[in-house]
Design an enzyme around this catalytic site. Sequence first.
Site, short mmCIF file in Angstrom:
data_model
loop_
_atom_site.label_atom_id
_atom_site.label_comp_id
_atom_site.label_asym_id
_atom_site.label_seq_id
_atom_site.Cartn_x
_atom_site.Cartn_y
_atom_site.Cartn_z
N THR A 141 0.86 -1.18 0.00
CA THR A 141 0.00 0.00 0.00
C THR A 141 0.90 1.23 0.00
O THR A 141 1.89 1.28 0.72
CB THR A 141 -0.88 0.07 1.25
N GLU A 144 -5.81 -4.31 0.66
CA GLU A 144 -6.02 -5.37 1.65
C GLU A 144 -7.16 -6.31 1.26
O GLU A 144 -7.37 -7.34 1.90
CB GLU A 144 -6.35 -4.74 3.02
N LYS A 176 -14.08 14.23 15.57
CA LYS A 176 -14.91 13.69 16.65
C LYS A 176 -15.27 14.81 17.61
O LYS A 176 -14.44 15.25 18.38
CB LYS A 176 -14.18 12.56 17.37
N TRP A 187 -19.61 12.47 15.02
CA TRP A 187 -18.57 12.60 14.01
C TRP A 187 -18.96 13.63 12.97
O TRP A 187 -20.11 13.71 12.53
CB TRP A 187 -18.31 11.26 13.32
#
Lengths: 553, 553
Positions: B181, B326, B437, B442
Amino acid sequence: MVGATNQTLRPFLWRAGKLFPDREIVSRTAEGIKRYTYAEYEGRVAQLAGALEDAGIGDGDRVATFCWNHGRHFETYFGVPSMGAQLHTINPLLPDHHIQYIVENAEDRIIFVDPSLAPKLASAYDETSFASVDQFVVMASEVPDVDLEPVTDYESFIAEYPDEYDWPDLPEDQPAGMCYTSGTTGKPKGVEYSQQMLWAHTMATLPQAGLDIGADDVIMPVVPMFHVNAWGLPFSATAAGAKHVYPGPSPTPADLAKLIEDEGVTMTAGVPTVWLGLLEYLDENDADMSSLERIVIGGAAAPKSVIRRFDEEYDVEVVHAWGMTEMSPVGTVAHLKPGMEDELSTDEQYDKRGMQGLLVTGLEMRVVGDDGDEVPWNGEDFGELWVRGPWVTTEYFQRPDANETDFEGNWLKTGDVVTVDEDGYVKIVDRAKDVIKSGGEWISSVELENTIMAHDGVAEATVVGVPHERWQERPVAFIVPKKGVDQDELKSGVVDLVRSEFPKWWTPDEVVFIEEVPKTATGKFDKKVLREEYDDASLIEGKTPDEDAPAEN
Amino acid sequence: MVGATNQTLRPFLWRAGKLFPDREIVSRTAEGIKRYTYAEYEGRVAQLAGALEDAGIGDGDRVATFCWNHGRHFETYFGVPSMGAQLHTINPLLPDHHIQYIVENAEDRIIFVDPSLAPKLASAYDETSFASVDQFVVMASEVPDVDLEPVTDYESFIAEYPDEYDWPDLPEDQPAGMCYTSGTTGKPKGVEYSQQMLWAHTMATLPQAGLDIGADDVIMPVVPMFHVNAWGLPFSATAAGAKHVYPGPSPTPADLAKLIEDEGVTMTAGVPTVWLGLLEYLDENDADMSSLERIVIGGAAAPKSVIRRFDEEYDVEVVHAWGMTEMSPVGTVAHLKPGMEDELSTDEQYDKRGMQGLLVTGLEMRVVGDDGDEVPWNGEDFGELWVRGPWVTTEYFQRPDANETDFEGNWLKTGDVVTVDEDGYVKIVDRAKDVIKSGGEWISSVELENTIMAHDGVAEATVVGVPHERWQERPVAFIVPKKGVDQDELKSGVVDLVRSEFPKWWTPDEVVFIEEVPKTATGKFDKKVLREEYDDASLIEGKTPDEDAPAEN
């Protein structure tokens, strides 16, 4: 570095319940059409799992069904394996002694049984064979008057359990399914399906190279759910988020036509006789078939006329497929390849579609001749089809004898004798045990039979290989003549017909007239009986094979 | 009772070579268009495997590529893993020190490198990092003048080996692929793909719920083959028997348009900028796009205007997909569900198609809020997306630190913050590390940025959460104003704009004017720099959040 979860049925159930909560599962029942959604289905499957757990069913326990195609049967498809047990679908059409053998061999703990099939199960019941069975659950909302003990009804069985279940992480080799082959000879052989085999088979049926199933589909499995999981369709339809339509017990062509029309069925599946029946019904009755896109035909070869009629008259594609209980079951599907629709005549396209087809993605195959070598792909040479892949079994349940003969390394010897044409299309020409081995070459008993049965004077015919000192085996034709036919004329007519279509050395050495072809319990020709009767070669004593027999060429 | 063979890439190669021997693999190269068939491909892959074996490559050895999209690169896709080694595709766009880290970390034994990329690889070369590398193989028919030692050319490398190879039965957890990645922070993380993960991912991309790939398709991956195996398309196209078209190094929009027209491309795939470029090209130039059915867009969100224009002007469906290194990588695809084409307006359909979409068959997901509970699927509440399934990794290569934080049981914590609507469509609203947050709720930094950047006076903007004693974090907007814009007016204009679209408590506590938004090596906003700069909360000292902040509601 392995996948985060094993390959199990759980994500299919999750996806249908969560992403397609409103898609329907429809069943034709004795009380009329019943329908509910995946959301309700998911809840009921959870209830069933809770009930099974409470009944003491755990890892690897076998739970059997003795049922037609309907929603409750479908609930066992996910409920039983996803809680860790193994779903064993019993064929209720088997003779009692086979059912006894199967239940005893599988050690089933619970048997779910349809009300209409309870008398049949009761007739097969004996204390010894059914010793493992704790209880019977009748697929109904109240217990009918049945001769099975102890017994409860399905709705009572699941009623008190919550509609959520904490589905376990199962190992991928966890036994999930089981089905016995209804072999024409000997005892039925059990085939087990692991979670991974069912996962892989399901994934292989979804793409275009398989059965091309999507969320828009409305899928009606006419093939019974006790025949290799209805060819896997209940799993495939769920994985895709498709709508399910289950035709219930003994649907008539009228029932099927009505379900197609009312529910907008896009794809259905079953053996050829079902579709012959539907065509006959449609000849006499009006029904709207416009939603129907394709019919998957398997179990036996689909007559070309059926393929043609559905195409020309109803714009329905017949998708011919081949598989085996040992293969979960799909192995080949007869799709056309790129360009064939333009390059081949309509008739040639039907020829391709009428073969068993192309191996689906994920499997490998070879075709092995009598000498153990692979035969060329020329549409003529034939050999036994061997297959291997992630949804092909490597063993029968507790049958070391069969395991010895039916497998070679990781290859399953299918017992089907096939040709493969230049395009890779598989065509079954015989069963391995019926093929006639003459002078180092093989003769297809099935092709000879088909030709002979096309003769006007023949009511029924079968061809069997009988032992021969020089040529190993030679074909003998057993013919049931139509009434009033002159036998001498018929014999020479049949011989001429065979010679016009096949090499001379395929000509049967003898034609024997009989009153009836012996048949097995399931109605197939029982060549074993004839083989035993003519095993002493006396029949063909003094004969010489045709002068251009293969060994001399 | 397990499948007869493990899940490996071998049956895909077998099927393409045997059932689709005449389908083509086409490459745009510096020397023009090159084409050959699957039959030839299969032979060359066998030659490559023989050459690798002779070069001492065996089980689990890593073989790297440093290449664009072309047929030779595609040969390594099957040749390397199917003989038991592991294919490591290196991103040649990475900075030298990342390449060094990656080669050293993976211990690559051989590196296949394009002639045009050899100088870049030579510049990254250092003896220590490349200590494991036995040789370089240049993707050409003769060795160009490169500064890499020892070196040979690909055609010489494979020339003397037979075009058949006895492909082994590999275990399903055999390492087959590897990709790092290109994280914006810290060292690249290696992700390994087992044979089984690649098999399962391939099978999942083929159905309608995936990318719906069949033998009739002509597939052109524009996404580089070093980006998660070009999203798996070379494997998927082979498994389906489709034709491949590889656009070679740095294709221009004109190159892509010509390949689509000349080769009859039906499906292509890449990041949004590629398709914006193609649209612009098509505005000014004529090209026949009639063969093109769909464009898979991933890597970043596709603008709705792109979806609309391809649909309306070219009858091309944009298939929006989301995935991760992934995840091999495909996770969601934004297909419409049954009925939506009738029930939704065209605009609403584009909205659905513009989301990340529906989880593909075989995976499971949950969306976890700050409190650890799953958030409701209402299109508003958001949380971090967790996924699990057979092609989702459970670990990074030699990175216990990241394994500790990025996984929870068998769940991959994707780091993407999403909403899920009532229909199950996933929409990414932020990266987990960027979400703000505030008072137990959120705030999406991405949504605020998109709104602020829509203001006429704003050249560029980013929104960052800064620490706050009472509310945990509060949003601060960093804005690069367009030249000559009055800052006070701009500030109140931006605040008004945000208030018109979001709850009051989403309003940034402060607007800071800056000259440039800091960027990472790959051009993404580098919020880390701003976060570090404003980490002491001094910026918002003395401020109180908006009166209707969430904790008070």
